[in-house]
Design an enzyme around this catalytic site. Sequence first.
Site, PDB file in Angstrom:
ATOM      1  N   LYS A 201       0.997  -1.085   0.404  1.00 12.07           N
ATOM      2  CA  LYS A 201       0.210  -0.317   0.110  1.00 12.07           C
ATOM      3  C   LYS A 201       1.072   0.952   0.110  1.00 12.07           C
ATOM      4  O   LYS A 201       1.307   1.680   0.339  1.00 12.07           O
ATOM      5  CB  LYS A 201      -0.910  -0.347   1.154  1.00 12.07           C
ATOM      6  CG  LYS A 201      -1.214   1.717   1.685  1.00 12.07           C
ATOM      7  CD  LYS A 201      -2.930   0.825   2.218  1.00 12.07           C
ATOM      8  CE  LYS A 201      -3.856   2.613   2.388  1.00 12.07           C
ATOM      9  NZ  LYS A 201      -4.960   2.165   3.604  1.00 12.07           N
ATOM     10  N   ARG A 211     -10.356  10.308   1.946  1.00 14.94           N
ATOM     11  CA  ARG A 211     -10.588  11.249   3.146  1.00 14.94           C
ATOM     12  C   ARG A 211     -11.852  11.451   3.345  1.00 14.94           C
ATOM     13  O   ARG A 211     -12.310  11.975   4.211  1.00 14.94           O
ATOM     14  CB  ARG A 211      -8.983  11.513   3.133  1.00 14.94           C
ATOM     15  CG  ARG A 211      -8.611  10.275   3.835  1.00 14.94           C
ATOM     16  CD  ARG A 211      -6.778  11.069   4.106  1.00 14.94           C
ATOM     17  NE  ARG A 211      -5.820   9.958   3.950  1.00 14.94           N
ATOM     18  CZ  ARG A 211      -4.559  10.126   3.487  1.00 14.94           C
ATOM     19  NH1 ARG A 211      -4.413  11.109   3.196  1.00 14.94           N
ATOM     20  NH2 ARG A 211      -3.741   9.481   3.124  1.00 14.94           N
ATOM     21  N   LYS A 255      -2.310  -1.433  -3.784  1.00 15.35           N
ATOM     22  CA  LYS A 255      -2.843  -0.167  -4.105  1.00 15.35           C
ATOM     23  C   LYS A 255      -2.040   1.389  -3.831  1.00 15.35           C
ATOM     24  O   LYS A 255      -0.676   1.036  -2.729  1.00 15.35           O
ATOM     25  CB  LYS A 255      -3.747  -0.180  -2.673  1.00 15.35           C
ATOM     26  CG  LYS A 255      -4.864   0.795  -1.976  1.00 15.35           C
ATOM     27  CD  LYS A 255      -4.854   0.787  -0.873  1.00 15.35           C
ATOM     28  CE  LYS A 255      -5.840   1.994  -0.465  1.00 15.35           C
ATOM     29  NZ  LYS A 255      -6.527   2.457   0.923  1.00 15.35           N
ATOM     30  N   TYR A 320     -15.066   1.857  -7.350  1.00 22.68           N
ATOM     31  CA  TYR A 320     -16.514   1.775  -6.631  1.00 22.68           C
ATOM     32  C   TYR A 320     -17.212   2.359  -7.610  1.00 22.68           C
ATOM     33  O   TYR A 320     -18.093   1.856  -8.953  1.00 22.68           O
ATOM     34  CB  TYR A 320     -15.993   3.751  -6.839  1.00 22.68           C
ATOM     35  CG  TYR A 320     -15.595   3.549  -4.869  1.00 22.68           C
ATOM     36  CD1 TYR A 320     -15.659   3.553  -4.126  1.00 22.68           C
ATOM     37  CD2 TYR A 320     -14.144   3.782  -5.158  1.00 22.68           C
ATOM     38  CE1 TYR A 320     -15.112   3.168  -3.124  1.00 22.68           C
ATOM     39  CE2 TYR A 320     -12.899   4.101  -3.887  1.00 22.68           C
ATOM     40  CZ  TYR A 320     -13.768   3.483  -3.282  1.00 22.68           C
ATOM     41  OH  TYR A 320     -12.631   3.786  -1.845  1.00 22.68           O
TER      42      TYR A 320
END
Length: 331
Positions: A201, A211, A255, A320
């Site tokens: 990551k 965030r 990621k 998403y």
Amino acid sequence: MPPFPTTRMRRLRRTPTLRRLVAETRLSVDDLVAPLFVADGLEDPRPIPSLPGVMQHTLDSLSKEAARLAALGVPGVILFGLPRPEQKDAVGSQAFASDGIVQRGLAVVRDQVGDSMVVMADCCLDEFTDHGHCGVINPLTGDVDNDGTLPLYAQVAVSQAGAGADVVAPSGMMDGQVGAIRAALDSSGLVDTAVMAYAAKYASALYGPFRDAVDVTIADGGDRRGYQQDARNRREALAEVALDIAEGADLVMVKPALTYLDIIADVRAAVSVPVAAYHVSGEYAMVCAAAERGWIDGPAVALEQISAVKRAGADVILTYFAGQLAEALGG
Ligand code: PBG
């Protein structure tokens, strides 16, 4: 000049059906995991402006969204939670409260979809701490205390598994987090709960919209560069992945996705466990924003990007776009 002989590649590109038949990469709804957000104390689902089409859910709308995705054939969801702002504290205790928002979210999703979906939970503290870091702060140094954070991650994982998570996904990049979680799950009898490690990551500027989605600001303008990977490094990803597998990770994740396709390919070649990739909030938001201006064809770019993540070697893709792609690809 004599005609240049038609190449095999060109002949096999001629019709959509030929292209379909010989395609090397076949993106399917089976590859997708949808990230979902659930917020405590919300009356109605709240849209996230920097993530068009994504919501902070109430427990009720979360359950409906899980049912919708299940009906589309999406095989997995990963849950993120927002506590009530006044419940955030130095150790992120709402992350491991048995009645925490993620725990309640897991229960309603499990109730709604049964075993027709793999229900995952992001296992971290940042949404729950008042300073926004992924671990507890050492008061002497002001830095994140790696070893002091591990027992808390273990508690979070056990409580998420107890609430119904099939998979817990530690995302905090603390050294030893996978081992600590595996040991705690096993000693609690939760031997079937799998661990998907956010193994490679990166400290990325592409997490901005996320965030916003979880309402996290890192205190004093801080960042996560002390514990997440440096974007300039490739080899260390393999070292991180090897450690996580040695500690018991069942799946490993890279990621973000698009800026790290080389890492996905390296990891896929190096290990035998399933490799996940997270097409993150900033990657999604950029496509949406350009499409909104009419500068690109959003659905076409989404398909191209997520196909590229699969082509690079990802077996599981968190995105998403999961719902939209599921509709486009057919269940
Ligand atoms: C940490 C976490 C983050 C994301 C997933 N888990 C944020 C961070 O590391 O700062 C980002 C996901 C995204 O951008 O879509 N709990």
